[in-house]
Write a protein that holds these residues in place. Structure first.
Motif, mmCIF file in Angstrom:
data_model
loop_
_atom_site.group_PDB
_atom_site.id
_atom_site.type_symbol
_atom_site.label_atom_id
_atom_site.label_comp_id
_atom_site.label_asym_id
_atom_site.label_seq_id
_atom_site.Cartn_x
_atom_site.Cartn_y
_atom_site.Cartn_z
ATOM 1 N N VAL A 1 60.151 64.163 23.924
ATOM 2 C CA VAL A 1 60.708 64.803 22.726
ATOM 3 C C VAL A 1 59.600 65.386 21.858
ATOM 4 N N ARG A 2 59.836 66.592 21.368
ATOM 5 C CA ARG A 2 58.906 67.230 20.426
ATOM 6 C C ARG A 2 59.702 67.798 19.261
ATOM 7 N N LEU A 3 59.244 67.526 18.038
ATOM 8 C CA LEU A 3 59.942 68.016 16.855
ATOM 9 C C LEU A 3 59.700 69.513 16.666
ATOM 10 N N GLU A 4 60.769 70.259 16.463
ATOM 11 C CA GLU A 4 60.678 71.704 16.243
ATOM 12 C C GLU A 4 60.872 72.062 14.771
ATOM 13 N N GLU A 5 61.938 71.552 14.160
ATOM 14 C CA GLU A 5 62.223 71.836 12.755
ATOM 15 C C GLU A 5 62.791 70.586 12.088
ATOM 16 N N ALA A 6 62.512 70.439 10.790
ATOM 17 C CA ALA A 6 63.015 69.304 10.023
ATOM 18 C C ALA A 6 62.851 69.623 8.542
ATOM 19 N N PRO A 7 63.477 68.838 7.657
ATOM 20 C CA PRO A 7 63.270 69.051 6.219
ATOM 21 C C PRO A 7 61.784 68.988 5.882
ATOM 22 N N LYS A 8 61.384 69.674 4.829
ATOM 23 C CA LYS A 8 59.981 69.758 4.439
ATOM 24 C C LYS A 8 59.363 68.381 4.235
ATOM 25 N N GLY A 9 58.219 68.174 4.874
ATOM 26 C CA GLY A 9 57.501 66.913 4.734
ATOM 27 C C GLY A 9 57.928 65.831 5.709
ATOM 28 N N TRP A 10 58.965 66.083 6.499
ATOM 29 C CA TRP A 10 59.437 65.078 7.446
ATOM 30 C C TRP A 10 58.606 65.120 8.723
ATOM 31 N N LYS A 11 58.393 63.931 9.303
ATOM 32 C CA LYS A 11 57.622 63.820 10.534
ATOM 33 C C LYS A 11 58.373 62.977 11.549
ATOM 34 N N LEU A 12 58.067 63.197 12.813
ATOM 35 C CA LEU A 12 58.705 62.456 13.895
ATOM 36 C C LEU A 12 57.808 61.309 14.351
ATOM 37 N N LYS A 13 58.430 60.144 14.583
ATOM 38 C CA LYS A 13 57.713 58.992 15.121
ATOM 39 C C LYS A 13 58.511 58.425 16.287
ATOM 40 N N ALA A 14 57.811 58.148 17.389
ATOM 41 C CA ALA A 14 58.472 57.569 18.558
ATOM 42 C C ALA A 14 58.815 56.107 18.290
ATOM 43 N N THR A 15 59.944 55.653 18.805
ATOM 44 C CA THR A 15 60.345 54.251 18.720
ATOM 45 C C THR A 15 60.540 53.734 20.136
ATOM 46 N N ASP A 16 60.878 52.462 20.252
ATOM 47 C CA ASP A 16 61.047 51.879 21.585
ATOM 48 C C ASP A 16 62.186 52.523 22.365
ATOM 49 N N ASP A 17 63.238 52.918 21.671
ATOM 50 C CA ASP A 17 64.409 53.459 22.365
ATOM 51 C C ASP A 17 64.745 54.889 21.951
ATOM 52 N N GLY A 18 63.852 55.553 21.250
ATOM 53 C CA GLY A 18 64.130 56.923 20.821
ATOM 54 C C GLY A 18 63.084 57.435 19.866
ATOM 55 N N TYR A 19 63.530 57.873 18.706
ATOM 56 C CA TYR A 19 62.575 58.368 17.706
ATOM 57 C C TYR A 19 63.218 58.310 16.323
ATOM 58 N N SER A 20 62.368 58.422 15.305
ATOM 59 C CA SER A 20 62.862 58.545 13.937
ATOM 60 C C SER A 20 62.207 59.775 13.336
ATOM 61 N N VAL A 21 62.918 60.413 12.432
ATOM 62 C CA VAL A 21 62.370 61.557 11.720
ATOM 63 C C VAL A 21 62.728 61.371 10.256
ATOM 64 N N GLY A 22 61.717 61.465 9.394
ATOM 65 C CA GLY A 22 61.976 61.208 7.989
ATOM 66 C C GLY A 22 60.804 61.615 7.118
ATOM 67 N N GLY A 23 60.997 61.439 5.817
ATOM 68 C CA GLY A 23 59.974 61.835 4.861
ATOM 69 C C GLY A 23 60.536 61.773 3.452
ATOM 70 N N PRO A 24 60.066 62.656 2.575
ATOM 71 C CA PRO A 24 60.571 62.669 1.201
ATOM 72 C C PRO A 24 62.088 62.880 1.167
ATOM 73 N N ALA A 25 62.736 62.225 0.228
ATOM 74 C CA ALA A 25 64.202 62.354 0.122
ATOM 75 C C ALA A 25 64.595 63.794 -0.153
ATOM 76 N N ILE A 26 65.599 64.269 0.576
ATOM 77 C CA ILE A 26 66.111 65.616 0.319
ATOM 78 C C ILE A 26 67.167 65.524 -0.779
ATOM 79 N N LYS A 27 67.572 66.646 -1.285
ATOM 80 C CA LYS A 27 68.506 66.688 -2.417
ATOM 81 C C LYS A 27 69.832 66.027 -2.060
ATOM 82 N N ALA A 28 70.370 65.285 -3.005
ATOM 83 C CA ALA A 28 71.658 64.619 -2.794
ATOM 84 C C ALA A 28 72.747 65.644 -2.487
ATOM 85 N N GLY A 29 73.618 65.302 -1.550
ATOM 86 C CA GLY A 29 74.720 66.188 -1.171
ATOM 87 C C GLY A 29 74.343 67.243 -0.166
ATOM 88 N N VAL A 30 73.076 67.291 0.260
ATOM 89 C CA VAL A 30 72.615 68.286 1.237
ATOM 90 C C VAL A 30 72.546 67.651 2.622
#
Length: 210
Positions: free
Chosen positions: A45-74
């Motif tokens: 897996v390779r990250l192509e696009e995500a919310p600004k500042g979010w990064k991908l990290k591999a996990t044992d069974d998949g991956y997580s992608v996260g970073g600064p909180a995006i605007k509520a309701g979006v």
């Protein structure tokens, strides 16, 4: 929800687009954790696009992608590219969503007995594999490039040089001592001979006087 640009079994370099719908009006997404289906590994897996500042990290069974909180309701949208889709009719991507207020929403349920679950996992339906399509071999594990081996160099260490100098000095001292002893012996012999000659001359003179 998940979509693919090539929703076909054994398709290679497929772009998958995920959309997580916002459920909170007061908090925004901070992380999405995806469990990959059998046949896709975190290394594929390779990250192509995500919310600004979010990064991908591999996990044992998949991956997580996260970073600064995006605007509520979006909605949280991200895109990944996978090396190859598995040979299956459909694949599910169980998803756990985390909000900035700590709330966690789990979309991990699969249909059972024809009953639709309340929080279903995103499912991607696949067309049959193209004729002749084959599963690619697992990616080789990366290994560090070995450092070039330094060429051997002949050098004299300070300790070795010191030992050599000491040996040379000791040899010189021994030679000097030996020479001194020899010279001393010769001088002593000459002194004895000189003394003997003096007594001999004195004795002859005494005889003559008598």
């Amino acid at each position: 929800m998940v979509e693919a640009d090539t929703p076909q079994a054994l398709a290679k370099n497929v772009t998958l687009s995920f959309v997580s719908e916002a459920e909170s009006a007061s908090a925004g997404f901070t992380e999405l954790r995806i469990v990959l289906p059998e046949g896709i590994t975190p290394g594929d897996v390779r990250l192509e696009e995500a919310p600004k500042g979010w990064k991908l990290k591999a996990t044992d069974d998949g991956y997580s992608v996260g970073g600064p909180a995006i605007k509520a309701g979006v909605d949280a949208e991200h895109t990944i590219k996978v090396r190859q889709l598995p040979d299956a009719k459909e694949v599910a991507f169980k998803t756990v969503e985390t909000y900035s207020d700590g709330k966690v929403s789990r979309w991990i349920e699969l249909p059972t007995g024809g009953v639709e679950p309340e929080q279903p996992a995103p499912v991607l339906k696949l067309k049959a594999a193209a004729p002749g399509a084959k599963a690619v071999a697992p990616s080789p594990s990366s290994s560090p490039t070995p450092s070039p081996t330094p060429s051997p160099e002949v050098s004299t260490t300070p300790a070795a040089a010191s030992d050599t100098d000491s040996d040379a000095e000791a040899a010189a001292d021994d030679g000097g001592s030996s020479t001194g002893v020899v010279i001393g012996g010769v001088l002593a012999a000459l002194a004895v001979l000189g003394a003997g000659g003096w007594w001999l001359v004195k004795g002859r003179a005494s005889s003559s006087e008598c």
